[in-house]
Scaffold this motif. Structure first.
Motif, mmCIF file in Angstrom:
data_model
loop_
_atom_site.group_PDB
_atom_site.id
_atom_site.type_symbol
_atom_site.label_atom_id
_atom_site.label_comp_id
_atom_site.label_asym_id
_atom_site.label_seq_id
_atom_site.Cartn_x
_atom_site.Cartn_y
_atom_site.Cartn_z
ATOM 1 N N VAL A 229 0.829 -1.198 0.000
ATOM 2 C CA VAL A 229 0.000 0.000 0.000
ATOM 3 C C VAL A 229 0.864 1.249 0.000
ATOM 4 C CG1 VAL A 229 -1.658 1.339 1.378
ATOM 5 C CG2 VAL A 229 -1.996 -1.119 1.050
ATOM 6 N N LEU A 230 1.921 1.240 0.795
ATOM 7 C CA LEU A 230 2.805 2.407 0.840
ATOM 8 C C LEU A 230 3.482 2.646 -0.502
ATOM 9 C CD1 LEU A 230 4.391 1.956 4.361
ATOM 10 C CD2 LEU A 230 2.715 3.678 3.660
ATOM 11 N N ARG A 231 3.955 1.583 -1.138
ATOM 12 C CA ARG A 231 4.583 1.730 -2.467
ATOM 13 C C ARG A 231 3.563 2.188 -3.505
ATOM 14 N NH1 ARG A 231 6.722 -3.251 -1.245
ATOM 15 N NH2 ARG A 231 5.336 -4.236 -2.741
ATOM 16 N N LYS A 232 2.395 1.586 -3.467
ATOM 17 C CA LYS A 232 1.350 1.893 -4.443
ATOM 18 C C LYS A 232 0.919 3.347 -4.350
ATOM 19 C CE LYS A 232 -1.656 0.072 -7.363
ATOM 20 N NZ LYS A 232 -1.292 -0.447 -8.635
ATOM 21 N N ASN A 233 0.901 3.891 -3.137
ATOM 22 C CA ASN A 233 0.421 5.253 -2.936
ATOM 23 C C ASN A 233 1.542 6.268 -2.731
ATOM 24 O OD1 ASN A 233 -2.318 4.521 -3.111
ATOM 25 N ND2 ASN A 233 -2.255 3.766 -1.022
ATOM 26 N N ALA A 234 2.767 5.893 -3.027
ATOM 27 C CA ALA A 234 3.905 6.787 -2.785
ATOM 28 C C ALA A 234 3.755 8.119 -3.495
ATOM 29 C CB ALA A 234 5.207 6.104 -3.199
ATOM 30 N N GLU A 235 3.328 8.091 -4.745
ATOM 31 C CA GLU A 235 3.151 9.344 -5.495
ATOM 32 C C GLU A 235 2.080 10.214 -4.864
ATOM 33 O OE1 GLU A 235 3.786 12.355 -8.047
ATOM 34 O OE2 GLU A 235 5.022 10.581 -7.804
ATOM 35 N N LEU A 236 1.000 9.615 -4.450
ATOM 36 C CA LEU A 236 -0.066 10.371 -3.790
ATOM 37 C C LEU A 236 0.452 11.014 -2.513
ATOM 38 C CD1 LEU A 236 -3.047 11.210 -3.392
ATOM 39 C CD2 LEU A 236 -3.389 8.982 -2.292
ATOM 40 N N TYR A 237 1.225 10.261 -1.748
ATOM 41 C CA TYR A 237 1.782 10.806 -0.513
ATOM 42 C C TYR A 237 2.725 11.979 -0.806
ATOM 43 C CZ TYR A 237 0.094 6.430 1.543
ATOM 44 O OH TYR A 237 -0.670 5.376 1.949
ATOM 45 N N ARG A 238 3.503 11.885 -1.886
ATOM 46 C CA ARG A 238 4.397 12.997 -2.249
ATOM 47 C C ARG A 238 3.601 14.252 -2.593
ATOM 48 N NH1 ARG A 238 6.754 9.540 -6.013
ATOM 49 N NH2 ARG A 238 7.868 8.019 -4.809
ATOM 50 N N ARG A 239 2.510 14.081 -3.323
ATOM 51 C CA ARG A 239 1.683 15.228 -3.714
ATOM 52 C C ARG A 239 1.012 15.884 -2.508
ATOM 53 N NH1 ARG A 239 -1.783 12.665 -8.486
ATOM 54 N NH2 ARG A 239 -0.067 11.529 -9.413
ATOM 55 N N LEU A 240 0.639 15.068 -1.533
ATOM 56 C CA LEU A 240 -0.037 15.612 -0.360
ATOM 57 C C LEU A 240 0.925 16.305 0.601
ATOM 58 C CD1 LEU A 240 -2.509 12.694 0.398
ATOM 59 C CD2 LEU A 240 -3.071 14.938 -0.551
ATOM 60 N N ALA A 241 2.195 16.004 0.510
ATOM 61 C CA ALA A 241 3.158 16.567 1.456
ATOM 62 C C ALA A 241 3.422 18.039 1.193
ATOM 63 C CB ALA A 241 4.480 15.799 1.372
#
Length: 65
Positions: free
Chosen positions: A53-65
């Motif tokens: 899940v963390l790998r799959k959503n890594a890009e989303l997490y970067r955008r939210l940061a």
């Protein structure tokens, strides 16, 4: 120490009692040891799923940061 009460089907109780008897320990000790193990060592399946899940959503997490 706190205590809990759970309801489980008779068939599962019989299996647990057999496991405890084979191990030479009480059912309560078997369950206590298993719960302690579960709490202290997360299963590899959970770890793998969390990493996925963390790998799959890594890009989303970067955008939210």
């Amino acid at each position: 120490m706190a205590s809990i009460t759970i309801n489980i089907p008779d068939e599962q109780l019989q299996k647990l009692q057999a496991l405890a008897q084979e191990s030479g320990i009480s059912l309560a000790d078997l369950l206590r040891a298993r719960i302690e193990d579960w709490l202290n060592h997360p299963t590899s399946e959970f770890t793998q799923a969390a990493n996925y899940v963390l790998r799959k959503n890594a890009e989303l997490y970067r955008r939210l940061a």
